[in-house]
Design an enzyme around this catalytic site. Sequence first.
Site, PDB file in Angstrom:
ATOM      1  N   GLU A 106       6.672 -46.696 -26.203  1.00  0.00           N
ATOM      2  CA  GLU A 106       6.094 -46.470 -27.536  1.00  0.00           C
ATOM      3  C   GLU A 106       4.582 -46.690 -27.545  1.00  0.00           C
ATOM      4  O   GLU A 106       4.042 -47.496 -28.311  1.00  0.00           O
ATOM      5  CB  GLU A 106       6.781 -47.359 -28.567  1.00  0.00           C
ATOM      6  CG  GLU A 106       8.251 -47.018 -28.756  1.00  0.00           C
ATOM      7  CD  GLU A 106       8.985 -47.949 -29.710  1.00  0.00           C
ATOM      8  OE1 GLU A 106       8.403 -48.993 -30.098  1.00  0.00           O
ATOM      9  OE2 GLU A 106      10.137 -47.659 -30.062  1.00  0.00           O
ATOM     10  N   GLU A 159      15.921 -43.560 -27.920  1.00  0.00           N
ATOM     11  CA  GLU A 159      16.516 -44.631 -28.718  1.00  0.00           C
ATOM     12  C   GLU A 159      17.021 -44.016 -30.019  1.00  0.00           C
ATOM     13  O   GLU A 159      16.234 -43.475 -30.788  1.00  0.00           O
ATOM     14  CB  GLU A 159      15.507 -45.742 -29.011  1.00  0.00           C
ATOM     15  CG  GLU A 159      14.973 -46.457 -27.777  1.00  0.00           C
ATOM     16  CD  GLU A 159      13.978 -47.561 -28.108  1.00  0.00           C
ATOM     17  OE1 GLU A 159      13.954 -48.004 -29.287  1.00  0.00           O
ATOM     18  OE2 GLU A 159      13.222 -47.969 -27.213  1.00  0.00           O
TER      19      GLU A 159
END
Length: 664
Positions: A142, A299
């Site tokens: 991220e 995810e």
Amino acid sequence: MKVGVDYYPEHWDVSLWEQDARQMQEAGITIVRLAEFAWSRLEPTEGKFDFEWLDQAIALLARHEIDVVIGTPTATPPVWLTHNYPDVLPVDNKGNAVFAGVRLHRCYNSPSLRKFGERIIEQITRRYASHPAVIGWQTDNELAANDCHCTNCTRLFRGWLQRKYGSLETLNREWGTVVWSGEYSDWNQVTTPLGGSPHLNPSFLLDFRRFSSDAVAEFNRFQAALIRKGSPGKFVTHNLWGYPVTADYYDMFDSMDFASVDYYPATDLQDDSKSKMYHGALTLDLTRGVKRQNFWVMEQLSGTPGCWYPMSRTPFPGMIRAYAWQSVSRGADTIVQFRWRSARIGAEQFWHGLLDHHGQPGRRFEEFVQFSTEAGKLAPLLEGTTLKHDVAMLFSHEQLNAFQIQPQADGFDYLGNIKRLHSALLRMGVGTDVINWREDFQGYKFVIAPMLYLIDEEMAGKLKRYVENGGMLLLTTRSGVKNMNNVCLPDRLPNLLTELAGAYVDEYDPGGKDAQTLSLESGERLSCGQWCDILTPVTAETTATYSGEYFAGKAAVTRNSHGKGVVYYIGTVLDEKASQVLMRRIARDAGIDCSLELPDGVEVAIRQSDERRLIFVLNLSKEPKEVSIPIRNCVRALSGGSFSGGNVKLAPGGVEILVQVSSL
């Protein structure tokens, strides 16, 4: 089509690993992501490496026919690294180090991070390069632009500006530093934006965001090059965080083989303020547009979110399955659920996985198993399919950053306003490609170019050629305001786009949360707000006028014929109903099929190849829904029945997948 989970064997006693791997295999899991936060276990002390635990975990998963994606662990520098080499830590705008303790505590420009990051990546890629179970790599985790003001960032930012502007004289002129006596007389006076005031020179702030974004992209390229050298022939991806972020994803992903996304749709369906960074279908369409190809979800929501805010609602029955299929319907070729087990330790104890803390399968787990079983069954049909659309929406990190630096009106939100237009098309069943505003869009029937606040001759020329060649273009308010250095342009709005629009802005009213009313030629009244451009048509015709205040009767929406094409200009921000009414009108004008009227919470998306079309009909709400689908000669992929058009009844979280084969 692969289905998997994120797994953290280092968090659990080794005695549980065999049970986990066996249960994963029984659940239809074929891929696992490992190790993206495990630097301290891989290198417990400086230069002392321990890969035995990871060897064991990978071998165990491989015995159960589960492939592995390894994440480089640079998102979590270990304590020994930040203690011994403090230049790894970012520095805030007050000059204070941002100390470790959470994650992502690193400056991308730190020489120590580069040195030790290179070493751990070389070690891990060399060790697993030839392992048959390791199929690919994820860089870091991220990535987002740090607001770092360390000496390294200051030095590199100064060099970045010198390359862009060449001289202080040019920089002072282009930024307009004469305001508030901000002129520089020596390059050593130029720093990062210290102090944290949001009212610093907007050109300065935008360039710093660009520099910070470039640093992220370069850090990702640095990792990708190391991985490809150490583990040739295996894919490299990264898991982007949902919008909005400062970093420009289009640059960040130029070194990746494909994009991945972490997707956590809001479980508080009536108030998604806790998850406001996620925009449902728009997030997935944005992700597909990053590389303009199918993507992975690295995810996916598995349970109650909770860590960065109080816990949200538990996913309602059917939600996990429905939203996994939503991701597939919008181009995901792999779904990886976060996470396998809910953590019993650390900050994310209440960010729930498929298994709760007790580890026993429950409702959510069984729902996931249903999805993985269905995905396995449909994998041959999904192979080779993607989304093909006639509509493109242009997205720009440049505009996003500029609007964040100088908010335009109370409630005016770049991404939120894009979502409103995107959602209007969604309700009509119209698929949209959301792409980088600088990329080629000439082949689309209809292009939406919202809020082009920053503009240059190159972009204006591309839009002009598109329309002259027969395209349908939608422009909106707050277009053509500034040049690319964040300086206001001198002519009437929309400046470089005035000829295309066939109208100019006589004046504007930043109405904020005060609602206004539009009148159409038909007499229908619609609501709008946030901003009102009071338009003067030149060659354009008026489509809608304002109904109140001093600008009653003045043009709010115009339509202009230009060359072989047409340009609509919407000078305000439409509410949900108004967006649907006007977007349907424009889509019809462009020759787009917009005949569907989908209930709230229902989505239709189509993946196709030359041989077949898969029509996904999804109920993402808690209420039963019914929708008419006028598509014939289909097979119901999940049940095997036939479908020849008509109503489809969907339970809460219901999924219908229709297959249309070209030979039928």
